[in-house]
Design a protein around this motif. Structure first.
Motif, PDB file in Angstrom:
ATOM      1  N   VAL A   1       0.808  -1.224   0.000  1.00  0.00           N
ATOM      2  CA  VAL A   1       0.000   0.000   0.000  1.00  0.00           C
ATOM      3  C   VAL A   1       0.840   1.272   0.000  1.00  0.00           C
ATOM      4  O   VAL A   1       0.297   2.381   0.070  1.00  0.00           O
ATOM      5  CB  VAL A   1      -0.956   0.007   1.217  1.00  0.00           C
ATOM      6  CG1 VAL A   1      -1.999  -1.076   1.074  1.00  0.00           C
ATOM      7  CG2 VAL A   1      -0.179  -0.168   2.517  1.00  0.00           C
ATOM      8  N   ASP A   2       2.178   1.159  -0.033  1.00  0.00           N
ATOM      9  CA  ASP A   2       3.022   2.349  -0.116  1.00  0.00           C
ATOM     10  C   ASP A   2       2.805   3.038  -1.470  1.00  0.00           C
ATOM     11  O   ASP A   2       2.401   2.412  -2.449  1.00  0.00           O
ATOM     12  CB  ASP A   2       4.504   1.976   0.014  1.00  0.00           C
ATOM     13  CG  ASP A   2       4.862   1.552   1.440  1.00  0.00           C
ATOM     14  OD1 ASP A   2       4.099   1.902   2.351  1.00  0.00           O
ATOM     15  OD2 ASP A   2       5.886   0.880   1.619  1.00  0.00           O
ATOM     16  N   GLY A   3       3.109   4.328  -1.531  1.00  0.00           N
ATOM     17  CA  GLY A   3       3.000   5.052  -2.784  1.00  0.00           C
ATOM     18  C   GLY A   3       2.432   6.437  -2.580  1.00  0.00           C
ATOM     19  O   GLY A   3       2.256   6.907  -1.444  1.00  0.00           O
ATOM     20  N   SER A   4       2.116   7.117  -3.678  1.00  0.00           N
ATOM     21  CA  SER A   4       1.693   8.510  -3.611  1.00  0.00           C
ATOM     22  C   SER A   4       0.182   8.684  -3.518  1.00  0.00           C
ATOM     23  O   SER A   4      -0.293   9.804  -3.339  1.00  0.00           O
ATOM     24  CB  SER A   4       2.196   9.253  -4.856  1.00  0.00           C
ATOM     25  OG  SER A   4       1.646   8.672  -6.031  1.00  0.00           O
ATOM     26  N   VAL A   5      -0.600   7.606  -3.638  1.00  0.00           N
ATOM     27  CA  VAL A   5      -2.060   7.736  -3.699  1.00  0.00           C
ATOM     28  C   VAL A   5      -2.712   7.533  -2.335  1.00  0.00           C
ATOM     29  O   VAL A   5      -3.556   8.321  -1.910  1.00  0.00           O
ATOM     30  CB  VAL A   5      -2.640   6.730  -4.715  1.00  0.00           C
ATOM     31  CG1 VAL A   5      -4.161   6.812  -4.718  1.00  0.00           C
ATOM     32  CG2 VAL A   5      -2.099   7.010  -6.103  1.00  0.00           C
ATOM     33  N   ASN A   6      -2.352   6.478  -1.616  1.00  0.00           N
ATOM     34  CA  ASN A   6      -2.978   6.158  -0.337  1.00  0.00           C
ATOM     35  C   ASN A   6      -2.410   7.047   0.777  1.00  0.00           C
ATOM     36  O   ASN A   6      -1.333   7.622   0.657  1.00  0.00           O
ATOM     37  CB  ASN A   6      -2.751   4.683   0.001  1.00  0.00           C
ATOM     38  CG  ASN A   6      -3.277   3.766  -1.086  1.00  0.00           C
ATOM     39  OD1 ASN A   6      -4.311   4.051  -1.684  1.00  0.00           O
ATOM     40  ND2 ASN A   6      -2.579   2.674  -1.348  1.00  0.00           N
ATOM     41  N   ARG A   7      -3.126   7.126   1.901  1.00  0.00           N
ATOM     42  CA  ARG A   7      -2.693   7.945   3.029  1.00  0.00           C
ATOM     43  C   ARG A   7      -2.790   7.138   4.332  1.00  0.00           C
ATOM     44  O   ARG A   7      -3.797   6.505   4.622  1.00  0.00           O
ATOM     45  CB  ARG A   7      -3.552   9.208   3.157  1.00  0.00           C
ATOM     46  CG  ARG A   7      -3.372  10.229   2.025  1.00  0.00           C
ATOM     47  CD  ARG A   7      -1.983  10.839   2.018  1.00  0.00           C
ATOM     48  NE  ARG A   7      -1.799  11.906   1.056  1.00  0.00           N
ATOM     49  CZ  ARG A   7      -1.460  11.727  -0.208  1.00  0.00           C
ATOM     50  NH1 ARG A   7      -1.300  10.492  -0.682  1.00  0.00           N
ATOM     51  NH2 ARG A   7      -1.293  12.759  -1.007  1.00  0.00           N
ATOM     52  N   VAL A   8      -1.698   7.188   5.142  1.00  0.00           N
ATOM     53  CA  VAL A   8      -1.642   6.513   6.448  1.00  0.00           C
ATOM     54  C   VAL A   8      -2.234   7.441   7.511  1.00  0.00           C
ATOM     55  O   VAL A   8      -1.869   8.620   7.597  1.00  0.00           O
ATOM     56  CB  VAL A   8      -0.185   6.163   6.815  1.00  0.00           C
ATOM     57  CG1 VAL A   8      -0.108   5.609   8.235  1.00  0.00           C
ATOM     58  CG2 VAL A   8       0.379   5.148   5.838  1.00  0.00           C
ATOM     59  N   TRP A   9      -3.161   6.930   8.321  1.00  0.00           N
ATOM     60  CA  TRP A   9      -3.706   7.709   9.431  1.00  0.00           C
ATOM     61  C   TRP A   9      -2.602   8.029  10.452  1.00  0.00           C
ATOM     62  O   TRP A   9      -1.767   7.176  10.760  1.00  0.00           O
ATOM     63  CB  TRP A   9      -4.809   6.946  10.152  1.00  0.00           C
ATOM     64  CG  TRP A   9      -6.168   7.002   9.524  1.00  0.00           C
ATOM     65  CD1 TRP A   9      -6.895   5.957   9.030  1.00  0.00           C
ATOM     66  CD2 TRP A   9      -6.970   8.163   9.322  1.00  0.00           C
ATOM     67  NE1 TRP A   9      -8.097   6.381   8.527  1.00  0.00           N
ATOM     68  CE2 TRP A   9      -8.186   7.742   8.698  1.00  0.00           C
ATOM     69  CE3 TRP A   9      -6.802   9.516   9.614  1.00  0.00           C
ATOM     70  CZ2 TRP A   9      -9.197   8.620   8.376  1.00  0.00           C
ATOM     71  CZ3 TRP A   9      -7.835  10.385   9.279  1.00  0.00           C
ATOM     72  CH2 TRP A   9      -9.005   9.949   8.680  1.00  0.00           C
ATOM     73  N   THR A  10      -2.600   9.260  10.990  1.00  0.00           N
ATOM     74  CA  THR A  10      -1.640   9.649  12.018  1.00  0.00           C
ATOM     75  C   THR A  10      -2.396  10.164  13.234  1.00  0.00           C
ATOM     76  O   THR A  10      -3.611  10.382  13.202  1.00  0.00           O
ATOM     77  CB  THR A  10      -0.684  10.758  11.515  1.00  0.00           C
ATOM     78  OG1 THR A  10      -1.407  12.016  11.464  1.00  0.00           O
ATOM     79  CG2 THR A  10      -0.117  10.415  10.151  1.00  0.00           C
ATOM     80  N   SER A  11      -1.649  10.400  14.314  1.00  0.00           N
ATOM     81  CA  SER A  11      -2.252  10.937  15.552  1.00  0.00           C
ATOM     82  C   SER A  11      -2.188  12.450  15.592  1.00  0.00           C
ATOM     83  O   SER A  11      -2.576  13.064  16.595  1.00  0.00           O
ATOM     84  CB  SER A  11      -1.508  10.366  16.770  1.00  0.00           C
ATOM     85  OG  SER A  11      -0.129  10.725  16.730  1.00  0.00           O
ATOM     86  N   THR A  12      -1.728  13.087  14.520  1.00  0.00           N
ATOM     87  CA  THR A  12      -1.551  14.541  14.501  1.00  0.00           C
ATOM     88  C   THR A  12      -2.830  15.230  14.044  1.00  0.00           C
ATOM     89  O   THR A  12      -3.330  14.996  12.948  1.00  0.00           O
ATOM     90  CB  THR A  12      -0.395  14.914  13.557  1.00  0.00           C
ATOM     91  OG1 THR A  12       0.789  14.202  13.956  1.00  0.00           O
ATOM     92  CG2 THR A  12      -0.128  16.422  13.636  1.00  0.00           C
ATOM     93  N   ILE A  13      -3.382  16.107  14.906  1.00  0.00           N
ATOM     94  CA  ILE A  13      -4.629  16.818  14.621  1.00  0.00           C
ATOM     95  C   ILE A  13      -4.362  17.942  13.616  1.00  0.00           C
ATOM     96  O   ILE A  13      -3.316  18.579  13.639  1.00  0.00           O
ATOM     97  CB  ILE A  13      -5.216  17.394  15.923  1.00  0.00           C
ATOM     98  CG1 ILE A  13      -5.652  16.264  16.860  1.00  0.00           C
ATOM     99  CG2 ILE A  13      -6.398  18.315  15.645  1.00  0.00           C
ATOM    100  CD1 ILE A  13      -6.198  16.743  18.179  1.00  0.00           C
ATOM    101  N   CYS A  14      -5.354  18.186  12.745  1.00  0.00           N
ATOM    102  CA  CYS A  14      -5.282  19.275  11.791  1.00  0.00           C
ATOM    103  C   CYS A  14      -6.633  19.978  11.745  1.00  0.00           C
ATOM    104  O   CYS A  14      -7.656  19.409  12.127  1.00  0.00           O
ATOM    105  CB  CYS A  14      -4.869  18.761  10.407  1.00  0.00           C
ATOM    106  SG  CYS A  14      -5.988  17.493   9.739  1.00  0.00           S
ATOM    107  N   THR A  15      -6.634  21.213  11.262  1.00  0.00           N
ATOM    108  CA  THR A  15      -7.875  21.998  11.147  1.00  0.00           C
ATOM    109  C   THR A  15      -8.441  21.840   9.743  1.00  0.00           C
ATOM    110  O   THR A  15      -7.753  22.055   8.762  1.00  0.00           O
ATOM    111  CB  THR A  15      -7.602  23.484  11.429  1.00  0.00           C
ATOM    112  OG1 THR A  15      -7.072  23.610  12.750  1.00  0.00           O
ATOM    113  CG2 THR A  15      -8.884  24.284  11.337  1.00  0.00           C
ATOM    114  N   MET A  16      -9.736  21.447   9.668  1.00  0.00           N
ATOM    115  CA  MET A  16     -10.375  21.269   8.382  1.00  0.00           C
ATOM    116  C   MET A  16     -10.656  22.633   7.754  1.00  0.00           C
ATOM    117  O   MET A  16     -10.983  23.597   8.449  1.00  0.00           O
ATOM    118  CB  MET A  16     -11.690  20.511   8.545  1.00  0.00           C
ATOM    119  CG  MET A  16     -11.528  19.130   9.164  1.00  0.00           C
ATOM    120  SD  MET A  16     -10.632  17.983   8.103  1.00  0.00           S
ATOM    121  CE  MET A  16     -11.783  17.833   6.758  1.00  0.00           C
ATOM    122  N   THR A  17     -10.484  22.724   6.440  1.00  0.00           N
ATOM    123  CA  THR A  17     -10.750  23.984   5.735  1.00  0.00           C
ATOM    124  C   THR A  17     -11.984  23.851   4.855  1.00  0.00           C
ATOM    125  O   THR A  17     -12.432  22.754   4.571  1.00  0.00           O
ATOM    126  CB  THR A  17      -9.552  24.366   4.849  1.00  0.00           C
ATOM    127  OG1 THR A  17      -9.277  23.284   3.938  1.00  0.00           O
ATOM    128  CG2 THR A  17      -8.330  24.610   5.715  1.00  0.00           C
TER     129      THR A  17
END
Length: 346
Positions: A330-346
């Motif tokens: 699943v490595d590569g430029s398309v998929n995304r790994v969930w992290t514990s870092t919070i972000c602000t939705m825009t």
């Protein structure tokens, strides 16, 4: 689902017409050519190395529906299912979500020789593995008829409210001069997060009262913001070179907590160990569990890592390559790994 029900309803109608016509044989490529044999042990399907290293997709259905879906899929060679957990995995390249570049079982179903259980995934421990048989006669170990109702409810909260509670100071000085006087005074002070109210009621007979009141009230500030968590592309830089943001865009994307995809890719579960930041180096994360790698919400990903004795990686750890080359393709430029870092939705 409606299309699938119409298709299955069409098959039943053909069977009824054949019976009425005197039992002529129904020619269906899926129903007459593909039969299945159930392995005697419990668990999901595995090879001689106790691995499940082939193309597959997961479906939230019980065994009867999984068998029907596999029969109608020309690329499907086997499936594992649990009537208790109401989940199934189909070993096929059609609609594949995990290990899609690995087609050994699809080309040679005889590689499936046993079943596998996983202590971190107890819901699969009562599953059955059904392998496609090369025979064209009746199915060995047919599935029992099952009526199933599946209800999936997902609840997500994406609002943080920060409130500063006000403070209030009230000073009251009262001087009363009374001759043959009856005085009743009731004072009520009500305090809340946004205001302070002072109320005084006095009943008097021939009474002179002087009251001085000083009240100080601070303002209350309330801010609201929607938030999510960073999903980061797991990039094997040692094999592919550094991430090129000018051509590939941002490696990190802010995703809502209930997301299971990112653009044309999917969300990925990959865990780290130790304190946050301790795995901030290439390949420092944990090996992935391919049975629950893809298409999970943030809550499901976090729960899986916690139940396995690990934690979600931070944004910085994934950018540093902690989850790179950890299995499941699943490595590569398309998929995304969930992290514990919070972000602000825009």
């Amino acid at each position: 689902m409606a299309a699938a029900m119409m298709h299955r309803g069409g098959i039943l109608l053909q069977l009824v017409m054949v019976l009425l016509a005197g039992g002529s044989k129904v020619h269906s490529s899926h129903m007459s050519q593909k039969t299945f044999q159930r392995l005697q042990t419990k668990g999901f399907c595995g090879d001689s190395h106790l691995q499940e290293n082939t193309a597959r997709r997961f479906e939230p259905v019980a065994c009867a529906a999984a068998q029907s879906d596999c029969q109608q899929d020309t690329a499907c060679v086997a499936f594992a299912c649990s009537n208790v957990a109401q989940w199934s995995v189909l070993y096929t390249s059609t609609g594949c979500t995990v290990d899609c570049d690995k087609l050994s079982w699809i080309r040679n179903p005889s590689l499936i020789t046993t079943t596998v259980t996983d202590s971190t995934q107890p819901s699969w421990n009562d599953a059955d593995c059904y392998i496609m048989s090369t025979a064209t006669t009746a199915t060995s170990s047919p599935l029992p008829t099952t009526t199933t109702t599946t209800s999936i409810t997902t609840t997500s909260t994406t609002t943080v409210t920060a409130t500063t509670t006000s403070t209030a100071t009230t000073t009251t000085t009262t001087t009363t001069s009374t001759t043959s006087t009856t005085t009743t005074t009731t004072t009520t002070i009500t305090m809340s997060a946004t205001s302070t109210t002072t109320s005084t009621t006095t009943t008097k007979t021939t009474t002179t009262t002087t009251t001085t009141t000083t009240t100080t009230t601070s303002s209350t500030s309330t801010t609201e913001s929607s938030y999510g968590y960073y999903g980061v592309a797991s990039w094997a830089s040692q094999a592919w070179g550094d991430w090129d943001s000018s051509t590939q865009g941002s490696q990190e994307v802010c995703l809502s907590q209930d997301a299971v995809s990112s653009g044309t890719g999917i969300t990925i579960v990959s865990c780290c160990d130790g304190d946050e930041g301790s795995d901030e180096s290439y390949g420092a994360g944990e090996h992935r569990d391919c049975t629950i790698t893809s298409g999970q919400t943030w809550s499901e990903a976090s729960a899986h890592c916690t139940e396995s004795g690990y934690r979600l990686c931070t944004q910085a750890e994934v950018v540093a390559g902690a989850t790179a080359s950890k299995g499941c393709g699943v490595d590569g430029s398309v998929n995304r790994v969930w992290t514990s870092t919070i972000c602000t939705m825009t």
